[in-house]
Structure formats: structure tokens, C-alpha cells
Design a protein around this motif. Structure first.
Motif, PDB file in Angstrom:
ATOM      1  N   PRO A 130       0.765  -1.249   0.000  1.00 20.85           N
ATOM      2  CA  PRO A 130       0.000   0.000   0.000  1.00 20.85           C
ATOM      3  C   PRO A 130       0.799   1.305   0.000  1.00 20.85           C
ATOM      4  N   THR A 131       2.133   1.300  -0.041  1.00 19.37           N
ATOM      5  CA  THR A 131       2.890   2.525   0.210  1.00 19.37           C
ATOM      6  C   THR A 131       3.142   3.377  -1.023  1.00 19.37           C
ATOM      7  N   TRP A 175      -0.081   5.621   2.398  1.00 21.32           N
ATOM      8  CA  TRP A 175       0.023   4.815   3.621  1.00 21.32           C
ATOM      9  C   TRP A 175       0.194   5.803   4.768  1.00 21.32           C
ATOM     10  N   MET A 176      -0.944   6.121   5.421  1.00 21.10           N
ATOM     11  CA  MET A 176      -0.978   7.189   6.415  1.00 21.10           C
ATOM     12  C   MET A 176      -0.634   6.655   7.800  1.00 21.10           C
ATOM     13  N   GLN A 177       0.228   7.393   8.500  1.00 21.51           N
ATOM     14  CA  GLN A 177       0.563   7.047   9.880  1.00 21.51           C
ATOM     15  C   GLN A 177      -0.303   7.866  10.826  1.00 21.51           C
ATOM     16  N   LEU A 178      -0.967   7.188  11.748  1.00 22.88           N
ATOM     17  CA  LEU A 178      -1.840   7.825  12.717  1.00 22.88           C
ATOM     18  C   LEU A 178      -1.047   8.179  13.972  1.00 22.88           C
ATOM     19  N   PRO A 179      -1.506   9.159  14.735  1.00 23.54           N
ATOM     20  CA  PRO A 179      -0.787   9.526  15.961  1.00 23.54           C
ATOM     21  C   PRO A 179      -0.766   8.420  16.995  1.00 23.54           C
ATOM     22  N   THR A 180      -1.780   7.561  16.973  1.00 17.61           N
ATOM     23  CA  THR A 180      -1.900   6.499  17.972  1.00 17.61           C
ATOM     24  C   THR A 180      -2.406   5.230  17.301  1.00 17.61           C
ATOM     25  N   PRO A 181      -2.202   4.061  17.895  1.00 18.37           N
ATOM     26  CA  PRO A 181      -2.636   2.798  17.270  1.00 18.37           C
ATOM     27  C   PRO A 181      -4.141   2.607  17.364  1.00 18.37           C
ATOM     28  N   MET A 182      -4.852   3.046  16.338  1.00 18.76           N
ATOM     29  CA  MET A 182      -6.313   3.019  16.383  1.00 18.76           C
ATOM     30  C   MET A 182      -6.916   2.649  15.041  1.00 18.76           C
ATOM     31  N   SER A 183      -6.154   2.030  14.148  1.00 22.93           N
ATOM     32  CA  SER A 183      -6.628   1.785  12.795  1.00 22.93           C
ATOM     33  C   SER A 183      -7.870   0.905  12.766  1.00 22.93           C
ATOM     34  N   THR A 184      -7.867  -0.181  13.537  1.00 19.56           N
ATOM     35  CA  THR A 184      -9.019  -1.084  13.542  1.00 19.56           C
ATOM     36  C   THR A 184     -10.255  -0.382  14.076  1.00 19.56           C
ATOM     37  N   ALA A 185     -10.092   0.375  15.150  1.00 20.78           N
ATOM     38  CA  ALA A 185     -11.227   1.118  15.700  1.00 20.78           C
ATOM     39  C   ALA A 185     -11.747   2.136  14.690  1.00 20.78           C
ATOM     40  N   LEU A 186     -10.841   2.778  13.966  1.00 22.66           N
ATOM     41  CA  LEU A 186     -11.249   3.768  12.971  1.00 22.66           C
ATOM     42  C   LEU A 186     -12.020   3.109  11.835  1.00 22.66           C
ATOM     43  N   ALA A 209     -10.126   0.189   4.881  1.00 24.12           N
ATOM     44  CA  ALA A 209      -9.395  -1.049   5.168  1.00 24.12           C
ATOM     45  C   ALA A 209      -8.398  -0.742   6.271  1.00 24.12           C
ATOM     46  N   ALA A 210      -8.532  -1.424   7.403  1.00 22.36           N
ATOM     47  CA  ALA A 210      -7.640  -1.171   8.539  1.00 22.36           C
ATOM     48  C   ALA A 210      -6.214  -1.591   8.209  1.00 22.36           C
ATOM     49  N   GLY A 211      -5.257  -0.907   8.816  1.00 20.21           N
ATOM     50  CA  GLY A 211      -3.850  -1.195   8.587  1.00 20.21           C
ATOM     51  C   GLY A 211      -3.455  -2.644   8.786  1.00 20.21           C
ATOM     52  N   PRO A 212      -3.956  -3.328   9.843  1.00 22.80           N
ATOM     53  CA  PRO A 212      -3.558  -4.723  10.050  1.00 22.80           C
ATOM     54  C   PRO A 212      -3.909  -5.666   8.906  1.00 22.80           C
ATOM     55  N   ARG A 213      -4.808  -5.262   8.014  1.00 19.63           N
ATOM     56  CA  ARG A 213      -5.105  -6.104   6.857  1.00 19.63           C
ATOM     57  C   ARG A 213      -3.874  -6.301   5.978  1.00 19.63           C
ATOM     58  N   TYR A 259      -1.400   2.605  11.195  1.00 20.43           N
ATOM     59  CA  TYR A 259      -1.457   2.978   9.780  1.00 20.43           C
ATOM     60  C   TYR A 259      -2.830   2.674   9.191  1.00 20.43           C
ATOM     61  N   VAL A 260      -3.155   3.418   8.141  1.00 20.08           N
ATOM     62  CA  VAL A 260      -4.360   3.133   7.376  1.00 20.08           C
ATOM     63  C   VAL A 260      -4.068   3.470   5.915  1.00 20.08           C
ATOM     64  N   ARG A 261      -4.571   2.651   5.002  1.00 18.53           N
ATOM     65  CA  ARG A 261      -4.387   2.917   3.575  1.00 18.53           C
ATOM     66  C   ARG A 261      -5.513   3.798   3.069  1.00 18.53           C
ATOM     67  N   LEU A 262      -5.150   4.902   2.409  1.00 19.48           N
ATOM     68  CA  LEU A 262      -6.128   5.796   1.791  1.00 19.48           C
ATOM     69  C   LEU A 262      -5.875   5.809   0.284  1.00 19.48           C
ATOM     70  N   PRO A 263      -6.647   5.061  -0.492  1.00 15.45           N
ATOM     71  CA  PRO A 263      -6.481   5.096  -1.949  1.00 15.45           C
ATOM     72  C   PRO A 263      -6.949   6.432  -2.524  1.00 15.45           C
ATOM     73  N   TYR A 264      -6.295   6.869  -3.600  1.00 14.14           N
ATOM     74  CA  TYR A 264      -6.732   8.080  -4.296  1.00 14.14           C
ATOM     75  C   TYR A 264      -7.261   7.732  -5.690  1.00 14.14           C
TER      76      TYR A 264
END
Length: 495
Positions: free
Chosen positions: A268-269, A419-430, A442-446, A456-461
Motif C-alpha cells: 500500500p505505500t 500509507w498514512m501514519q496515525l498519531p496512535t494505534p487506532m486503525s481497527t477502531a477507525l 481497510a484497517a492497517g492490520p489487513r 497505519y491506514v491505507r487511503l487510496p486516491y
């Protein structure tokens, strides 16, 4: 027919730290335990990590493994039934399903007053794929229909693909600096189909397969389904580079004889391995007797640099490493066109033909003919597609900077996603919360193993600029909602 049941221990492992709020690691403060559990199971279903049609473990078994009351499990299952994620039939277990609202890509209404339902259908950011360039794809299919009668007199089953398309793909490689003959090409029904064929041939049960980490989520699943064991080698995200020293040591320590890597505008990067790195990668493969499966599905989507030569171009000569290239027309033209290919030595192609006969007998003729037209129009079509992606990537970066200024990203030089880095580990919750705000994520752990990439979270454009701005607004609302839970620091509810 017996219903397959997912084990309580397996489900508990996949749920991970489902009771944490994702921001501080503390137990969720605002959601009752049954609601948090239902949301987490729902996310696993939407991610495809719980297959449709299987049954969840019994309430008693899951309560014992999670150390919760049976009432909590009963209430969580009731929520899933109400929302359509569990279907109950008299005399049999309840099985996992997708409600019509989700299958039709409409938002799932929240329960219990948590979150606000978004107006209109959600923006789907779970898929990094562009819509078709309608005039070109329509013209390609029209051309294919005109050419089709010449093929109707035969049986239409070509396990290696139509000669005209194999030549077109071979020419594509020749233009990229890699001499290729049609005999080195097999046409498949997409790149995922190509990977499954290769794993069936090359990856025995328990075989270690090196992967870059993070990587394409469906590749991880394909490796696991083949009975092989993916071995992660982390990307150096800050440097936008591959850890080739780590690749060498991992290959030696695990005796891995196979690697699946995405060096061309990585998913995803979006990162791209440069030519010196490609030469070194091939040398590592030669030293360790490791076969490389190189995923080139994004190779046409160079946005900021001239694309480097294919990895296989560095594997020529005496004592060369074995490099197998996998490509696709899906990301460049349209994902609905299920055309992919494998480039390998003719002996490998022959071996793949024997494997393929157990899975399918060939790729659809009409789609192959349409792909010939699209590959022939590449010089005209792809520059426009790349320009569109640059605009959309800029719009997404601007929207994130305005609405989520504490998020960080080092954009790659191509591809389809940030491939966005979040301030805290919350990708699944987001990802669990965002559908309530009109966005599917799609949560980062996928994209990793063992629950990695919660930050992390993937944001497609790949969507339009307007859709991307709408999506970021929804993601920001979900992010604030989760942050608000922490700021209030409510006492945990006991259920």
C-alpha cells in the motif's frame, strides 16, 4: 451439508485487542462490551477475515475463551443478527452473511445511539482501483467483438492464452528493456489468479515465503491458503526503501526458497525499488537460491519518476536467479477486465499449464481480445490516467492536511494509495467506526501479519477529487468521535 464452524480460539486470536479503544490501549470507555465485540466481529466479516457461510463458535465456547459472561456473547450475537451479519435458520447454526445494505454499499445504521448515520451511500476506500476510461474500454470491447468471429471455429480453450495477446504482453516487456518471447508468457484471469497458480506449483505445505511488510492483503491470504508461511521483511518506511540486508538474513535464517515482493509502486505505500536495489535483490536471490515472484500490477502507474527496468532484467546471464513476473491490466485500465499474466521461462510456463488444468481451462477470449486493444492504446491512454491520479493524490493530501493535520505520510512515487501514519494505534477502531460516518476503510492490520500496523491506514486516491474530499471529512468525523471517547475518559462499563 455440514456447516463449517470457526473455532472460539481462532476467533479470539483474530479479534486481537478488541476491548482496547485504539488510542491508549485502555479498555473502551463508552461502548458496552457486547457492542464493542459485535463491532469487532463485524469488521472481521467486512474485511473477509471471517468467511461468509461459516458459523461462529457457540456462545458458551466463546464466553469461556474471552472470559466474558455468556449474556455478553448472546447480546453481541443478537446485534449481529439484527444488522444482518448473522443469519439464523431453524435447526441449524447461525451463519455469517452480508446484509443487503452492505452488499449494496449503503451505510449500516448505527445502534444504541453511537455515531451518526451518514447521508447517502458511503465512499468505498477499501479498494484501490480506478473506474474505467469509458470511451477506450468501450472501443476495446467493440474491437474485440469484431475480432471474435475468427476464433469461434475453435474450442476457445487456450491454457497459455491467445497468441496475439501473449505477443502484445511480450512486446510490452521488450519496450521496458527486457527481451521476451511469447513462449515466456501465460495469460491468466487477473494477477491474483496468476499468484495462486504460482503458489500451487512452487509453495509446498509449510514452505516459507518472504514478503515485504506491509504488503498486498490478498497475497497474504493466498500464501496462507496454499499452506505456506509468510515471513515478513519490514519496509524502511521513513526511507521509502526495502531492507535488503534484512531480506538476505531472513532468507538465510528461514531457508526460504520463495519470495513475493511488490517493488513497482508498492501496495500500500506506493514506494518503488530503484535499479541498484533491484540488481542487489536479484543477487540476494541468486546467493540464497530463492525464486522471486515480482508483482508488477502497478508498474504502469509511475507518477513522479521514470519507471525502472523490470526486476527480471537484472537476472540475465550465467548463474542467474529465477525471477517470475506477474502483471495485470486491472490497475492500468479497469479491474472488471480480468486479464493478468505471468512472465517466466518456457519450462516454467509448461509446468504452470499442468497446474492450471486442475483450476480452470483458460481465460475468456473476448476479454483477451479487449486487452490487446487496450495494450495497443497504452501510449495514448496511460499518460492521461497518470495525470488524473496526480490530481486526485494532490486533492487527497490537501484534504488530509486540512482536516487531519496530525496524520503523517511519506508519499510514494506512484501507485494508487497513501500509507498514512496515525498519531496512535487506532486503525481497527477507525475502520469499525468510519461506516457510521459515510466511509468504508481497510484497517492497517489487513496489510500485515499478527496484528501489525495499527498505527497505519491505507487511503487510496483512485476515486474522484470530490469523493476523496467527502471521504476525508467522514474519516475526520470518525477520528474525532474516537478521540472524544478518550478525552471524556468515562468509567468502563461492566456487562
Amino acid at each position: 451439508m455440514a456447516v463449517r464452524v470457526i473455532g472460539a480460539t481462532t476467533l479470539a486470536r483474530d479479534l486481537g485487542k478488541w476491548q482496547d479503544d485504539g488510542l491508549t490501549g485502555r479498555r473502551r470507555a463508552a461502548l458496552p462490551a457486547y457492542r464493542a465485540l459485535a463491532d469487532s466481529v463485524r469488521l472481521l466479516i467486512l474485511d473477509g477475515r471471517i468467511p461468509l457461510g461459516v458459523a461462529l463458535p457457540s456462545e458458551r465456547d466463546l464466553a469461556a475463551v474471552l472470559e466474558l459472561s455468556r449474556t455478553t456473547i448472546t447480546s453481541a450475537y443478537a446485534v449481529l443478527r439484527e444488522e444482518g451479519y448473522l443469519v439464523s435458520r431453524q435447526g441449524s447454526r447461525s451463519t455469517v452473511a452480508l446484509p443487503e445494505l452492505v452488499a449494496g454499499r449503503a451505510p449500516v445504521p448505527p445502534r444504541d445511539g453511537f455515531g451518526d448515520p451518514a447521508a447517502g451511500p458511503p465512499v468505498d476506500l477499501t479498494c484501490a482501483a480506478m473506474s474505467a476510461h469509458v470511451p477506450e474500454v468501450r472501443a476495446a470491447y467493440a474491437s474485440a467483438l469484431e475480432a471474435l468471429p475468427a476464433y469461434l471455429g475453435g474450442h476457445g480453450l487456450e491454457p497459455t492464452g491467445l497468441p496475439v495477446l501473449r505477443e502484445a504482453v511480450a512486446e510490452r516487456y521488450r519496450r521496458r528493456g527486457l527481451p521476451t518471447e511469447p513462449e515466456q508468457i501465460m495469460i491468466t484471469s487477473g494477477a491474483q489468479h496468476a499468484l495462486v497458480l504460482l503458489l500451487d506449483l512452487l509453495a509446498g505445505p509449510g514452505e516459507r515465503v518472504l514478503i515485504d511488510h506491509p504488503t498486498y492483503t490478498n497475497a497474504i491470504e493466498a500464501i496462507k491458503r496454499a499452506g505456506a508461511r509468510p515471513v515478513p521483511v519490514p519496509l524502511r518506511l521513513a526511507e521509502r526503501d526495502w531492507d535488503l540486508d534484512g531480506m538476505r538474513s531472513s532468507a538465510r535464517q528461514t531457508a526460504a526458497k520463495l519470495a513475493y515482493l511488490v517493488p513497482d509502486f508498492h501496495n500500500p505505500t506506493g514506494y518503488c525499488l530503484d535499479e541498484p536495489g533491484r540488481a542487489r535483490l536479484v543477487e540476494i536471490a541468486r546467493e540464497t537460491s530463492m525464486t522471486l515472484i515480482i508483482d508488477e500490477t502497478m508498474s504502469d502507474l509511475a507518477l513522479d519518476i521514470e519507471p525502472p527496468a523490470p526486476v527480471a532484467a537484472f537476472a540475465r546471464g550465467a548463474g542467474r536467479a529465477e525471477v517470475i513476473s506477474v502483471g495485470s491490466a486491472s490497475k492500468s485500465y479497469w479491474s472488471g477486465l480480468r486479464i493478468g499474466w505471468i512472465r517466466a521461462e518456457p519450462a516454467m510456463i509448461s509446468a504452470l499449464v499442468a497446474v492450471r488444468s486442475a483450476l480452470d481451462l483458460g481465460t475468456a477470449v473476448l476479454e483477451q481480445l479487449a486487452a490487446v486493444s487496450l495494450l495497443g492504446a497504452a501510449d495514448r491512454l496511460l499518460p492521461e490516467r497518470r495525470a488524473q491520479l496526480r490530481r486526485q493524490r494532490g486533492a487527497l493530501l490537501d484534504a488530509v492536511a486540512a482536516e487531519l493535520p496530525d496524520w503523517r505520510c511519506t508519499p510514494g512515487s506512484g501507485g494508487l494509495a497513501l500509507w498514512m501514519q496515525l498519531p496512535t494505534p487506532m486503525s481497527t477502531a477507525l475502520a469499525a467506526t468510519s461506516p457510521y460516518h459515510g466511509v468504508l476503510l481497510a484497517a492497517g492490520p489487513r496489510f500485515g501479519l499478527e496484528g501489525a500496523f495499527e498505527r497505519y491506514v491505507r487511503l487510496p486516491y483512485a476515486r474522484s477529487e470530490e469523493e476523496l474530499r467527502t471521504a476525508v471529512t467522514g474519516v475526520a468525523a470518525a477520528y474525532r468521535a474516537l478521540g472524544g471517547v478518550v478525552e471524556r475518559d468515562l468509567p468502563a462499563m461492566v456487562v
